[in-house]
Structure formats: structure tokens, C-alpha cells
Design a protein around this motif. Structure first.
Motif, PDB file in Angstrom:
ATOM      1  N   VAL A 176       0.857  -1.182   0.000  1.00 39.12           N
ATOM      2  CA  VAL A 176       0.000   0.000   0.000  1.00 39.12           C
ATOM      3  C   VAL A 176       0.895   1.234   0.000  1.00 39.12           C
ATOM      4  O   VAL A 176       1.749   1.389   0.875  1.00 39.12           O
ATOM      5  CB  VAL A 176      -0.948   0.018   1.216  1.00 39.12           C
ATOM      6  N   ILE A 177       0.721   2.088  -0.998  1.00 40.83           N
ATOM      7  CA  ILE A 177       1.499   3.326  -1.116  1.00 40.83           C
ATOM      8  C   ILE A 177       0.541   4.506  -1.060  1.00 40.83           C
ATOM      9  O   ILE A 177      -0.416   4.574  -1.837  1.00 40.83           O
ATOM     10  CB  ILE A 177       2.299   3.356  -2.432  1.00 40.83           C
ATOM     11  N   VAL A 178       0.785   5.409  -0.131  1.00 42.42           N
ATOM     12  CA  VAL A 178      -0.020   6.630  -0.032  1.00 42.42           C
ATOM     13  C   VAL A 178       0.610   7.677  -0.946  1.00 42.42           C
ATOM     14  O   VAL A 178       1.743   8.103  -0.738  1.00 42.42           O
ATOM     15  CB  VAL A 178      -0.090   7.137   1.419  1.00 42.42           C
ATOM     16  N   ASN A 179      -0.147   8.087  -1.961  1.00 42.43           N
ATOM     17  CA  ASN A 179       0.389   9.023  -2.958  1.00 42.43           C
ATOM     18  C   ASN A 179       0.008  10.458  -2.595  1.00 42.43           C
ATOM     19  O   ASN A 179      -0.957  11.013  -3.104  1.00 42.43           O
ATOM     20  CB  ASN A 179      -0.137   8.667  -4.358  1.00 42.43           C
ATOM     21  N   GLY A 180       0.787  11.046  -1.701  1.00 39.67           N
ATOM     22  CA  GLY A 180       0.624  12.456  -1.403  1.00 39.67           C
ATOM     23  C   GLY A 180       1.470  13.276  -2.357  1.00 39.67           C
ATOM     24  O   GLY A 180       0.982  14.157  -3.046  1.00 39.67           O
ATOM     25  N   ASP A 181       2.742  12.949  -2.419  1.00 41.22           N
ATOM     26  CA  ASP A 181       3.675  13.582  -3.345  1.00 41.22           C
ATOM     27  C   ASP A 181       4.057  12.538  -4.389  1.00 41.22           C
ATOM     28  O   ASP A 181       4.586  11.479  -4.049  1.00 41.22           O
ATOM     29  CB  ASP A 181       4.906  14.081  -2.587  1.00 41.22           C
ATOM     30  N   ILE A 182       3.819  12.817  -5.661  1.00 42.52           N
ATOM     31  CA  ILE A 182       4.022  11.826  -6.714  1.00 42.52           C
ATOM     32  C   ILE A 182       5.477  11.400  -6.822  1.00 42.52           C
ATOM     33  O   ILE A 182       5.785  10.226  -7.087  1.00 42.52           O
ATOM     34  CB  ILE A 182       3.507  12.359  -8.071  1.00 42.52           C
ATOM     35  N   ALA A 183       6.409  12.317  -6.587  1.00 40.56           N
ATOM     36  CA  ALA A 183       7.839  11.972  -6.671  1.00 40.56           C
ATOM     37  C   ALA A 183       8.236  11.015  -5.556  1.00 40.56           C
ATOM     38  O   ALA A 183       8.975  10.046  -5.778  1.00 40.56           O
ATOM     39  CB  ALA A 183       8.685  13.241  -6.621  1.00 40.56           C
ATOM     40  N   VAL A 184       7.743  11.270  -4.347  1.00 40.89           N
ATOM     41  CA  VAL A 184       8.038  10.400  -3.205  1.00 40.89           C
ATOM     42  C   VAL A 184       7.404   9.025  -3.412  1.00 40.89           C
ATOM     43  O   VAL A 184       8.025   7.987  -3.156  1.00 40.89           O
ATOM     44  CB  VAL A 184       7.539  11.041  -1.896  1.00 40.89           C
ATOM     45  N   ALA A 185       6.153   9.016  -3.875  1.00 38.48           N
ATOM     46  CA  ALA A 185       5.469   7.755  -4.114  1.00 38.48           C
ATOM     47  C   ALA A 185       6.177   6.932  -5.186  1.00 38.48           C
ATOM     48  O   ALA A 185       6.288   5.706  -5.080  1.00 38.48           O
ATOM     49  CB  ALA A 185       4.019   8.015  -4.517  1.00 38.48           C
ATOM     50  N   PHE A 186       6.691   7.585  -6.224  1.00 46.05           N
ATOM     51  CA  PHE A 186       7.393   6.878  -7.292  1.00 46.05           C
ATOM     52  C   PHE A 186       8.678   6.244  -6.776  1.00 46.05           C
ATOM     53  O   PHE A 186       8.989   5.087  -7.089  1.00 46.05           O
ATOM     54  CB  PHE A 186       7.696   7.833  -8.447  1.00 46.05           C
ATOM     55  N   ARG A 187       9.438   6.977  -5.973  1.00 45.12           N
ATOM     56  CA  ARG A 187      10.683   6.419  -5.426  1.00 45.12           C
ATOM     57  C   ARG A 187      10.384   5.224  -4.523  1.00 45.12           C
ATOM     58  O   ARG A 187      11.092   4.210  -4.568  1.00 45.12           O
ATOM     59  CB  ARG A 187      11.441   7.490  -4.641  1.00 45.12           C
ATOM     60  N   GLU A 188       9.339   5.331  -3.714  1.00 42.05           N
ATOM     61  CA  GLU A 188       8.967   4.217  -2.840  1.00 42.05           C
ATOM     62  C   GLU A 188       8.548   3.004  -3.657  1.00 42.05           C
ATOM     63  O   GLU A 188       8.918   1.865  -3.344  1.00 42.05           O
ATOM     64  CB  GLU A 188       7.833   4.651  -1.907  1.00 42.05           C
ATOM     65  N   LEU A 189       7.763   3.243  -4.711  1.00 40.19           N
ATOM     66  CA  LEU A 189       7.293   2.141  -5.545  1.00 40.19           C
ATOM     67  C   LEU A 189       8.449   1.443  -6.247  1.00 40.19           C
ATOM     68  O   LEU A 189       8.538   0.201  -6.238  1.00 40.19           O
ATOM     69  CB  LEU A 189       6.289   2.668  -6.570  1.00 40.19           C
TER      70      LEU A 189
END
Length: 526
Positions: free
Chosen positions: A474-487
Motif C-alpha cells: 500500500v502506497i499513499v500518494n501524497g507527493d508523486i515523486a516520493v510515491a514513485f521512489r517508494e514504488l
């Protein structure tokens, strides 16, 4: 040592071959002789423990069997829980925690009655009065025990079971846990090894790789489901008792958003929730998993990205594809509309006839499909197989209800749920972010309304309630750049892992997790 002398003497009378000379020289060396002398000295000693004499009062005891047990206590608990028998008032052992001192000793068992601790009688005492006696004891702790009439020990050859929790658990925040010190902290997605399921309410488990340590208590599947249902009912009863029968109706959302809406609008939301979430609600508990050891010749796992409209699933998929086009691939959709001048068959779409498309529907070759302006559009299993045959990671963007078509051992999907943040962060990030919403018009930018924010959060809750058991990440996409790095980091971790934990149902469809008999009320932790 004597046998060594005999060996050397026998070799002397043999033909003096090089091997015999070398062996005689070896066994005659001083350090080798000293080693054998020490061995003989140790072997002659008696290392069996000396039992203390039986107390005189045991001979006059009325009990059929009395056992005296001595355990050495360190700073760690002994690894057992106690309770008070409701019928006799006696203090009995409720549970033995696997891997603890009591379990390793093999001298204390569930159901044993504790009569004394370090000579102090436990008659008429409560569990919370027994615990201080053990807390202040260091070193040797002596128990006087009446053994249980029947043994309920688990077979050491029992099949190992591994579960992946679908929720975070912290016993310090759980008012239902009887003993917080005996419970296990875990996070969603971690793999837990189950060591005992004999209690209907509290199972015993340990983190993967910690099977040699003391086990901890975790809520059973049945208990966690009941607690979630009660929690949801209490929330609704607190907010609006008049519509408690709707359970998860729209008033809860208006409370969360902190804004007032008309009754008609709330009634419409309540109807949508009651027909959607309430009817198909499944509490997120555990799924049974098994280890999968990936070979170098195996295909990559399918990666399914799911989430509500507008949360950023398509943007994350696009960024993954751009970051490494040789490693990631996407499916080419099928359609029955006419090919346009600038389009290429097999690149933009697979252009097929209506007859062929409908035949593939009957043969269940489509993961999902629909109609738009009298034309069919869909994602076919054939297009997924083409991407995976190229040795790439296939990125699939589907509704979570459609994952069932690829939720098999053939594709081994790794499902990532992209979740919106809280409403306040959603308002802040989405109104200043630019997302391409039309593939044919790259200059178009999506602008979100307040109603779309609310629908996005509601849709995410519906997906999580109905399909949360399918989500690996589960990834919380608040900031798209942060979410992309986590993914991307998470996908890399999964690919490089030597062992991947997959649902047991892919291999063994008939392997349900079942609870066993109940051990009763948990009274204390020793």
C-alpha cells in the motif's frame, strides 16, 4: 587413550608402509595424547543433575501427583500465562509460549495447577497477586505443581504455517489484549510463522527468522473480525444512532471532512455505501503464504497497480516505464474501432473484428473490457503474455475487482494499491500538481473539484474493504515523486529477494486456516 596404544602396537607389527608410519607418528604426538587423556577424564565424570530431596510434607499430601520444578529465571519472562480456574479457584497454566524458558524445559504444561512459588502457597490468590512473586525472583524459581490430567502438547512434526497480516498491530493500542507484554508487534505485509492456533482468540506467532525465540500472542482471525465489526458499529452509533442500520453510511464521511451536506445528498451516499461496502465488507485479517524460490529461468512477476480514479496510478505506471523501458513493459489494448491514419496495429492498439472480440469474451481471454461509442475496448491475457515473453515486468493498470483473472501461480501478481492521502493533503497537492489526463492531448491538465476529492477517498475505502486481501503493498500518494521512489525501490526489493512469499491458494487451493480449541481466559504473564 588405551585404544590408541593398542592401535599403535598393532601397526608396529605390520609391514612398514608409508601410511602406517605416518599414522603411528600422528597418534604418538604429545598434543594428540593429551587430547585423548582429557577426553577420557571428561567421559568418566557424571554430569547428571542432582535432584533435591523430596520434602517431608509431600508424603502426607492428599494429592495424587505432585511435581517440583526448578527453572532458572533471567530478565526475560519464563514464557507462560496463568489464569484462575472459575470452578476450583486454583491458579493454572493457561498457555505455554513457544520458545520460552518454560517451553524449552518441557517440565510445565498447559493445564498444570500451580500450588506454590518459592515455598509461598498460591491458595486463594489471584493471578495479579502471583505475578509480583515472580517479578522479584531472580535465578532459580521453584514451583510446586499438580500436573494436568491430560496432555495437549503439539506434535513437533506439525506442518509449519506462515501468515501475512493485512493490518498493523500494536498491543499497546489494543484494549482487548489480555496481556500486552505477551503480545507480538507486527506491520502489514510482514511474514509471521504460526506456532500455535489452539486458542480460538489468541494465536501464538513469531516473526520470520525468529522461530528460535519466544513466541508472542496475536489476535486470531475470528477475534480480529469481531473487533473490527464492533469498532465500526460503535463509530456509527456515536455519530448518528438514528441510522445505525446503515452501518457505514455517508454521515461518517461528512464527519471526516468536517463539512455539512444536505440530507438528500447524505441519503444517496448512505445508499451507495450500504449496497457497496456493507454488503461485501470483509475485515482485513491474514492470508496464508508459502515460500517461492525463484529460478533464473522464471518469468518476472506481473505488477498490478490499482487505485481510485485520479489517485495517480497511470502517472506512476508512466514514470516506471520511462525510467527503464528495457525492463518494464505495458500491455497493448484491444479494440474493435477502425484504425486511424497515424496509428499502428500492435503498437497503439490491436485492431480486431467484433466477432473475434466477442469470441475472446466467451473464452474469458479478457482481464477487463467495456464499450465506448459502440466500440469494444479491453485488456487481453494475450497482450500480458507477450510482454512477459519478452522478459519484461508487465505493468498492469486494472480495477482491483478484475485482478482475479490473473491472480494465479502462472502470473504471480504483485499487487500495489495506490491510496490517496488525507483530504487536507489531497486538496493541497492535487490543486498545484499537473497530471496528463488525455493521452491524445498531452497538453491537457486535470483539475480536481472538491466532490472528486471526496469520491476519490470513498472509492479508495471501498476498494480496500472489498479487495484489501489482494494487496501486497500500500502506497499513499501524497507527493508523486516520493510515491514513485517508494514504488520503484519496493519493486526492486521484491525482484532481488531470494525467497518470495506468495498466497498458499495459488499452490494449494484447499488450505484454509482453522482455529482450534479455546484455552479460556488469560489471567497473567509469567
Amino acid at each position: 587413550l588405551f585404544l590408541c596404544f593398542q592401535l599403535a602396537e598393532g601397526l608396529i607389527y605390520q609391514s612398514w608402509r608409508d601410511e602406517a608410519k605416518e599414522l603411528v607418528d600422528l597418534v604418538s604426538k604429545p598434543h594428540f595424547m593429551s587430547f585423548l587423556f582429557v577426553h577420557d577424564s571428561v567421559a568418566q565424570r557424571d554430569f547428571e543433575p542432582t535432584l533435591p530431596p523430596i520434602p517431608d510434607d509431600v508424603l502426607d499430601s492428599d494429592e495424587d501427583t505432585v511435581k517440583y520444578v526448578s527453572l532458572y529465571k533471567t530478565k526475560e519472562p519464563l514464557g507462560a500465562t496463568i489464569k484462575r480456574d472459575r470452578s476450583t479457584g486454583a491458579i493454572v497454566v493457561a498457555r505455554i509460549m513457544r520458545g520460552g524458558a518454560a517451553d524449552k524445559s518441557g517440565l510445565i504444561h498447559e493445564g498444570d495447577e500451580l500450588k506454590e512459588v518459592n515455598g509461598v502457597s498460591l491458595e486463594h490468590k489471584k493471578p495479579n497477586e502471583v505475578l509480583p512473586l515472580l517479578d522479584c525472583s531472580q535465578g532459580e524459581v521453584k514451583f510446586k505443581i499438580i500436573p494436568a490430567s491430560s496432555s495437549g502438547e503439539m506434535s513437533p512434526h506439525k506442518k509449519k504455517m506462515f501468515l501475512r497480516p493485512l493490518f498493523d498491530y500494536d498491543p499497546l493500542e489494543d484494549p482487548a489484549v489480555p496481556c500486552k507484554d505477551a503480545a507480538l508487534v507486527f506491520k502489514r505485509g510482514e511474514v509471521l510463522q504460526i506456532v500455535s492456533m489452539e486458542d480460538d482468540t489468541w494465536w501464538q506467532a513469531c516473526h520470520l527468522g525468529d522461530s528460535g525465540t519466544r513466541a508472542g500472542l496475536i489476535p486470531s482471525k475470528q477475534l480480529h473480525e469481531r473487533l473490527l465489526i464492533l469498532l465500526l458499529i460503535n463509530i456509527l452509533m456515536t455519530l448518528c444512532p438514528n441510522i445505525a442500520s446503515l452501518f457505514l453510511a455517508g454521515l461518517r464521511r461528512s464527519f471526516r471532512l468536517g463539512r455539512k451536506s444536505s440530507w438528500a445528498r447524505e441519503a444517496a451516499r448512505a445508499k451507495r455505501w450500504s449496497t457497496g461496502i456493507h454488503r461485501t465488507f470483509t475485515a482485513p485479517t491474514y492470508i496464508e503464504v508459502i515460500p517461492h524460490y525463484r529460478n533464473s529461468t522464471d518469468r518476472h512477476r506481473l505488477v498490478a497497480l490499482v487505485g481510485p480514479s485520479g489517485v495517480g496510478v497511470s502517472e506512476l505506471k508512466r514514470r516506471l516505464l520511462i525510467s527503464d523501458p528495457d525492463h518494464y513493459g505495458v500491455t497493448v489494448p484491444y479494440t474493435t474501432r477502425e484504425k486511424r491514419k497515424q496509428e499502428k496495429d500492435g503498437v497503439d492498439y490491436h485492431f480486431v473484428s467484433i466477432h473475434m472480440f466477442e469470441e475472446d469474451i466467451l473464452n474469458q481471454r479478457f482481464i477487463e473490457y467495456g464499450r465506448h461509442k459502440a466500440h469494444y475496448y479491453g485488456t487481453s491475457l494475450d497482450s500480458v503474455n507477450r510482454v512477459m515473453a519478452e522478459g519484461k515486468v508487465c505493468l498492469l493498470d486494472v480495477h482491483p475487482s478484475k485482478i482475479k483473472h490473473v491472480y494465479t501461480s502462472e502470473y504471480k501478481p504483485y499487487v500495489v494499491f495506490v491510496k490517496p492521502p488525507r483530504i487536507e493533503e489531497l486538496r493541497l497537492t492535487r490543486r498545484r500538481a499537473k497530471f496528463i489526463c488525455d493521452e491524445e492531448n498531452k497538453n491537457s491538465v486535470r483539475i480536481f473539484s472538491e466532490e472528486q476529492f471526496e469520491d476519490m477517498i470513498d472509492s479508495a475505502e471501498t476498494m480496500e474493504n472489498q479487495c484489501g486481501h489482494l494487496f501486497d503493498k500500500v502506497i499513499v500518494n501524497g507527493d508523486i515523486a516520493v510515491a514513485f521512489r517508494e514504488l520503484k525501490a519496493d519493486l526492486k526489493r521484491v525482484e532481488e529477494a531470494d525467497v518470495q512469499w506468495i498466497p498458499a491458494e495459488w499452490i494449494c487451493p484447499s488450505s484454509p486456516t482453522k482455529a482450534r480449541r479455546s484455552c479460556g481466559y488469560l489471567g497473567g504473564w509469567i
